[in-house]
Design a protein around this motif. Sequence first.
Motif, PDB file in Angstrom:
ATOM      1  N   LYS A   6       0.856  -1.186   0.000  1.00 31.08           N
ATOM      2  CA  LYS A   6       0.000   0.000   0.000  1.00 31.08           C
ATOM      3  C   LYS A   6       0.894   1.239   0.000  1.00 31.08           C
ATOM      4  CE  LYS A   6      -3.786   1.818   2.837  1.00 31.08           C
ATOM      5  NZ  LYS A   6      -4.825   1.449   3.795  1.00 31.08           N
ATOM      6  N   PRO A   7       0.617   2.205  -0.886  1.00 33.12           N
ATOM      7  CA  PRO A   7       1.489   3.389  -0.931  1.00 33.12           C
ATOM      8  C   PRO A   7       1.575   4.061   0.440  1.00 33.12           C
ATOM      9  CG  PRO A   7      -0.050   3.414  -2.766  1.00 33.12           C
ATOM     10  CD  PRO A   7      -0.462   2.283  -1.887  1.00 33.12           C
ATOM     11  N   LEU A   9       2.254   7.201   0.873  1.00 29.81           N
ATOM     12  CA  LEU A   9       1.693   8.555   0.803  1.00 29.81           C
ATOM     13  C   LEU A   9       0.296   8.528   1.412  1.00 29.81           C
ATOM     14  CD1 LEU A   9       2.701   9.531  -2.841  1.00 29.81           C
ATOM     15  CD2 LEU A   9       3.789  10.253  -0.728  1.00 29.81           C
ATOM     16  N   HIS A  10      -0.016   9.538   2.191  1.00 26.19           N
ATOM     17  CA  HIS A  10      -1.341   9.544   2.814  1.00 26.19           C
ATOM     18  C   HIS A  10      -1.994  10.905   2.722  1.00 26.19           C
ATOM     19  CE1 HIS A  10       0.311  11.626   6.263  1.00 26.19           C
ATOM     20  NE2 HIS A  10       1.234  10.706   6.382  1.00 26.19           N
ATOM     21  N   HIS A  11      -3.221  10.983   3.185  1.00 26.24           N
ATOM     22  CA  HIS A  11      -3.963  12.234   3.124  1.00 26.24           C
ATOM     23  C   HIS A  11      -3.234  13.297   3.949  1.00 26.24           C
ATOM     24  CE1 HIS A  11      -7.240  15.106   3.405  1.00 26.24           C
ATOM     25  NE2 HIS A  11      -7.853  14.433   2.448  1.00 26.24           N
ATOM     26  N   PRO A  12      -3.043  14.492   3.362  1.00 22.25           N
ATOM     27  CA  PRO A  12      -2.282  15.516   4.094  1.00 22.25           C
ATOM     28  C   PRO A  12      -2.954  15.953   5.399  1.00 22.25           C
ATOM     29  CG  PRO A  12      -3.222  16.400   2.044  1.00 22.25           C
ATOM     30  CD  PRO A  12      -3.414  14.919   2.006  1.00 22.25           C
ATOM     31  N   LEU A  14      -4.486  13.892   7.499  1.00 16.95           N
ATOM     32  CA  LEU A  14      -4.692  12.722   8.344  1.00 16.95           C
ATOM     33  C   LEU A  14      -4.370  13.077   9.803  1.00 16.95           C
ATOM     34  CD1 LEU A  14      -5.458   9.761   7.740  1.00 16.95           C
ATOM     35  CD2 LEU A  14      -3.032   9.222   7.706  1.00 16.95           C
ATOM     36  N   ARG A  23      -3.332   6.987  11.834  1.00 18.03           N
ATOM     37  CA  ARG A  23      -3.954   5.670  11.730  1.00 18.03           C
ATOM     38  C   ARG A  23      -3.113   4.745  10.862  1.00 18.03           C
ATOM     39  NH1 ARG A  23      -6.790   4.326   7.726  1.00 18.03           N
ATOM     40  NH2 ARG A  23      -7.268   6.464   7.156  1.00 18.03           N
ATOM     41  N   ARG A  24      -2.475   5.321   9.828  1.00 21.01           N
ATOM     42  CA  ARG A  24      -1.678   4.513   8.906  1.00 21.01           C
ATOM     43  C   ARG A  24      -0.518   3.822   9.621  1.00 21.01           C
ATOM     44  NH1 ARG A  24      -1.640   5.691   3.516  1.00 21.01           N
ATOM     45  NH2 ARG A  24      -0.553   3.708   3.453  1.00 21.01           N
ATOM     46  N   GLU A  27      -1.173   0.215  10.631  1.00 19.82           N
ATOM     47  CA  GLU A  27      -1.473  -0.800   9.618  1.00 19.82           C
ATOM     48  C   GLU A  27      -0.397  -1.885   9.587  1.00 19.82           C
ATOM     49  OE1 GLU A  27      -1.792   1.379   5.989  1.00 19.82           O
ATOM     50  OE2 GLU A  27      -3.874   1.945   6.356  1.00 19.82           O
TER      51      GLU A  27
ATOM     52  N   ARG B  71       0.534  15.401  -7.496  1.00 19.82           N
ATOM     53  CA  ARG B  71       1.670  14.958  -6.676  1.00 19.82           C
ATOM     54  C   ARG B  71       2.061  16.040  -5.665  1.00 19.82           C
ATOM     55  NH1 ARG B  71       4.791   9.951  -6.657  1.00 19.82           N
ATOM     56  NH2 ARG B  71       6.256  10.443  -5.027  1.00 19.82           N
ATOM     57  N   ARG B  73       0.236  17.818  -4.050  1.00 23.47           N
ATOM     58  CA  ARG B  73      -0.695  17.881  -2.919  1.00 23.47           C
ATOM     59  C   ARG B  73      -0.506  16.717  -1.952  1.00 23.47           C
ATOM     60  NH1 ARG B  73      -4.360  19.316  -7.169  1.00 23.47           N
ATOM     61  NH2 ARG B  73      -5.590  17.412  -6.987  1.00 23.47           N
ATOM     62  N   VAL B  74       0.255  15.705  -2.368  1.00 23.60           N
ATOM     63  CA  VAL B  74       0.489  14.580  -1.444  1.00 23.60           C
ATOM     64  C   VAL B  74       1.938  14.496  -0.986  1.00 23.60           C
ATOM     65  CG1 VAL B  74      -1.450  13.166  -2.182  1.00 23.60           C
ATOM     66  CG2 VAL B  74       0.720  12.968  -3.391  1.00 23.60           C
ATOM     67  N   PRO B 512      -5.260   4.402   0.353  1.00 19.62           N
ATOM     68  CA  PRO B 512      -4.183   4.978   1.152  1.00 19.62           C
ATOM     69  C   PRO B 512      -4.411   6.440   1.501  1.00 19.62           C
ATOM     70  CG  PRO B 512      -3.465   4.610  -1.114  1.00 19.62           C
ATOM     71  CD  PRO B 512      -4.842   4.061  -1.023  1.00 19.62           C
ATOM     72  N   THR B 513      -5.299   7.100   0.787  1.00 20.65           N
ATOM     73  CA  THR B 513      -5.481   8.522   1.042  1.00 20.65           C
ATOM     74  C   THR B 513      -6.889   8.871   1.512  1.00 20.65           C
ATOM     75  OG1 THR B 513      -5.718   8.735  -1.346  1.00 20.65           O
ATOM     76  CG2 THR B 513      -3.625   9.438  -0.419  1.00 20.65           C
ATOM     77  N   ASP B 514      -7.624   7.875   1.985  1.00 19.95           N
ATOM     78  CA  ASP B 514      -8.954   8.102   2.582  1.00 19.95           C
ATOM     79  C   ASP B 514      -9.893   8.901   1.673  1.00 19.95           C
ATOM     80  OD1 ASP B 514      -8.681   7.147   5.585  1.00 19.95           O
ATOM     81  OD2 ASP B 514      -6.841   8.195   5.063  1.00 19.95           O
ATOM     82  N   ASP B 557     -13.723  11.791  -2.866  1.00 12.85           N
ATOM     83  CA  ASP B 557     -13.089  13.097  -3.004  1.00 12.85           C
ATOM     84  C   ASP B 557     -11.919  12.928  -3.966  1.00 12.85           C
ATOM     85  OD1 ASP B 557     -11.968  15.547  -2.770  1.00 12.85           O
ATOM     86  OD2 ASP B 557     -11.298  15.321  -0.690  1.00 12.85           O
ATOM     87  N   VAL B 560      -6.955  14.017  -3.467  1.00 11.49           N
ATOM     88  CA  VAL B 560      -5.627  13.421  -3.306  1.00 11.49           C
ATOM     89  C   VAL B 560      -5.573  11.941  -3.684  1.00 11.49           C
ATOM     90  CG1 VAL B 560      -4.751  15.089  -1.627  1.00 11.49           C
ATOM     91  CG2 VAL B 560      -6.066  13.131  -0.824  1.00 11.49           C
ATOM     92  N   LEU B 562      -4.515   8.758  -5.380  1.00 11.98           N
ATOM     93  CA  LEU B 562      -3.215   8.425  -5.976  1.00 11.98           C
ATOM     94  C   LEU B 562      -3.357   7.642  -7.280  1.00 11.98           C
ATOM     95  CD1 LEU B 562      -1.292   7.255  -2.765  1.00 11.98           C
ATOM     96  CD2 LEU B 562      -1.273   9.512  -3.805  1.00 11.98           C
TER      97      LEU B 562
END
Lengths: 351, 595
Positions: A6-7, A9-12, A14, A23-24, A27, B71, B73-74, B512-514, B557, B560, B562
């Motif tokens: 799973k990448p 990178l996560h929601h900014p 979070l 939360r990540r 995992e 990119r 934005r993440v 991964p980015t909810d 949404d 973000v 990926l």
Amino acid sequence: MSYLAKPTLHHPKLPVNKLGYTRRDYEGAVSTLCAGCGHDSISAAIIQACFELDLPPHRIAKVSGIGCSSKTPTYFLGNSHGFNSVHGRMPSVLTGANLANRDLIYLGVSGDGDSASIGLGQFAHCMRRGVNMVYIVENNGVYGLTKGQFSATSDKGSKSKRGVVNTDSAIDLVSMALQLGATFVARSFSGDKAQLVPLIKAAILHRGAAFIDCISPCVAFNNHAGSTKSFDFVREHNEAVNFLDVIVGRDSIAVDYAPGTVVEVRQHDGSILRLRKVVAEYDPHNRVVALNYLQERQAAGEFATGLLYVEPEPEDLHAHLNTVETPLNRLTEAELCPGSAALERFNAAHR
Amino acid sequence: MKATDISAPDYFHKVVDCQWACPAHTPVPEYIRLIAARRYADAYMLNWDSNVFPGILGRTCDRPCEPACRRGRVEKEPVAICRLKRVAADYKGDIRPRLPSVPRQKNGKRIALIGAGPASLTVARDLLPFGYHVVIYDLDPLAGGMMRTQIPKFRLPQSVLDEEIGYILAMGPELRLGRPIASLKTLLAEGYDAIFVGSGAPRGRDLEVPGRTEAAAHIHIGIDWLAGVSFGHVDRIGKRVIVLGGGNTAMDCCRSSKRLGGEDVRVVVRSGFDEMKASPWEKEDATHEGIPIFNYLVPKAFAHEGGRLTGMVFEKVAPKYDQRGRRSLIPTGEPDVRMDCDDVLVAIGQENAFPWIERDSGIKFDRWGMPVVDPETMQSTLPNVFFGGDAAFGPKNVIWAVAHGHDAAISIDRLCNGADVRDRPHPSVNLVSQKMGIHEWSYDNQVSNDLRYRVPVRDTAVTLKDIRIEVELGYDEKLAYVEAQRCLNCDVQTVFTASLCIECDACVDICPTDCITFTQDGSEEELRGRLKAPAVNLTQALYVSDVLPTERVMVKDEDVCLHCGLCAERCPTGAWDMQKFFLETAQAGHACRSR
């Protein structure tokens, strides 16, 4: 299944918890279970619960047996202790670990095959001894790893994917846990995280044997018409008796409920379980009521879900055995060997 | 909310942020994948179709795509889209056989293009393959416009410029270069079927402060000076140079000065560093070459002695913001700053000038002296006269000029074929599944964690010695590959089919980015607040499904995402699918006329 990690990178936006983790961070590896497996939702719920409780991952031990469900500890809490044990023997291994180090939080993860068939005896004794643990059964009513035979929790009369009708009676682990003296008993559904996450949090905070039966549809072998553990069937026959909010620490949260519909349970550690009643006559402090109610709903073809029974002042195995507060694995020779003088006195007393 | 209509081309087009932000709507992720696959010529042609000057733009583009890149934005920085384009141009080989052929039999229509810059050349390229007789006029002896006169060779080598302009000149337009145009009326009398004005914004703004006339010999207008440098008329400058202005022209002026004998070269700007108009990377490049930038200094006077420039006097100012956030520069009252210098380059802006267009020719001008032009058709108030590039709406950049050129070419083509100019052809759009197996896609869906790679540059010890030596070396193939892998493939869309969904939550859990939430429907504003992660970027759409069996809706949404495809990999029913969205804007030609 997916082969990709799973990448990272996560929601900014979070959120982070009190420990500074997202939360990540709770995992594990990417699941190798079938796409859509209910078990993955339970893993996600465990991750969410541990994140929300600000648990340090290295203070958690996950123990499992064999089966699809018992594979799942790989897919959550990647930085916690883990032991993938022998089929049906998770309770023994976990009991031993708990006796050796009572300071860890124990998550026992099992399935209907692991707990209701090969490990039924282990399950029973673990419950009656009151081992301080969360015992989650990821219950899909089918042997998924061996391609879809009925399990011991398959309902009588339900149909397999190939159309075979089950003629055996089902084991209801919730009723058994109640009879065996578990001090926290709940049932939930993998497809309802709003209900499941608070239940897992409450179970973790409970200082005794906490049992959660989580119905978890098997998308590969038990999600068809005629199954009683499919997404559609469970959604149609799910009857929640209450909704739970878990309040940790002193922060009081003003919630505006109609009077008389809320029951607050203060737990040993100061946390509060706030139950919003859906079924007015349901009393989660009464085993007899709980057992009767469960039987009634079962006869009506429904699943009662929610927090079914909780003992606010539970006792666990360590209390029964009167062990010291210090975990046994930290006792040194100084505490364990009283010396030759003490031995002399002891021997003299027997002469 | 209403369920999202994904059949409207704009919906998924907006998700491809880079392509949407590009004035010419170049299919960016598609060409980046081609570069990663080492199909450089294919990547080049995709670019060439859309933006006409991939090699030039890959070095000089204003890159509206990069600030838009998802990119960014993440993680910290967007994909180096612009410099990847250059890679396609550098490694493409000979693509001449793939260029469109021009019919020997002309269609009888004659089109005049005023100015041989990017806008006009785009019109020429779009129209020549359909048999138009195209005549290009320019004051300069060589075609290229500002690309040739204003962009220094150390940023854009002459060989690249000549090559890409050459592709168009080889299509056989008639060239009338090196002569000014005196009158539009005369031109109109020559009976052209259409006239396109792409004459740019050729006049550099001057600075009228005391001493301007006395010291005139050593005060130069930036763009004129750059043109002089470009054509070899100017080959040296004084040791101490002050460049006035904070835009890209100022950056080109100071860096050129540094190469023509300037030792103490400095840039002086009225505004603060962050508000300077120059692109961040151009400021960075100037700083890298040891050029200091002085901010909040307003020119007060040119100092001179015996008719010779000796320096400049500046007033110190500080920014002040009113309640509406508008900035004014207030003198601080500190003593004036004097800087000694031998030459001053004034690069404080450009203006349009149309001295050759008679005001009674039928073309309406607004009160700022700009022609009234329809922004969609590029048509002026005289139906057969069109404008584009800087000449249409004031100074912008090359990629806007190209976009205007395409639009004007469509208009001219329709006009010459008796069709309504206002009736615009639609883009061609394709949306197709990328599924190859249970967990196999026709694109590389593993998300790279690499940070943006810097483009290698030559040592300043070499580059500052010769103005013709290109500073940037460009990515080599290995760097290009790893940088290309940073692209998130935003054109591979997450397509949701509500009727297949069993609401198992697998996609929600794996994302991964909810991005994905299953919830009760609501108004957009209210929904944005209660998704799994708040959808705070209002420029990004919410993808909302039809109502599902549990009375909920799926809300995604787009912000973000990926585009890693894990939602589709973990979906047991194929309710999620990854489908490649390919959009090509319409261009002049038979296809556009028939639609």
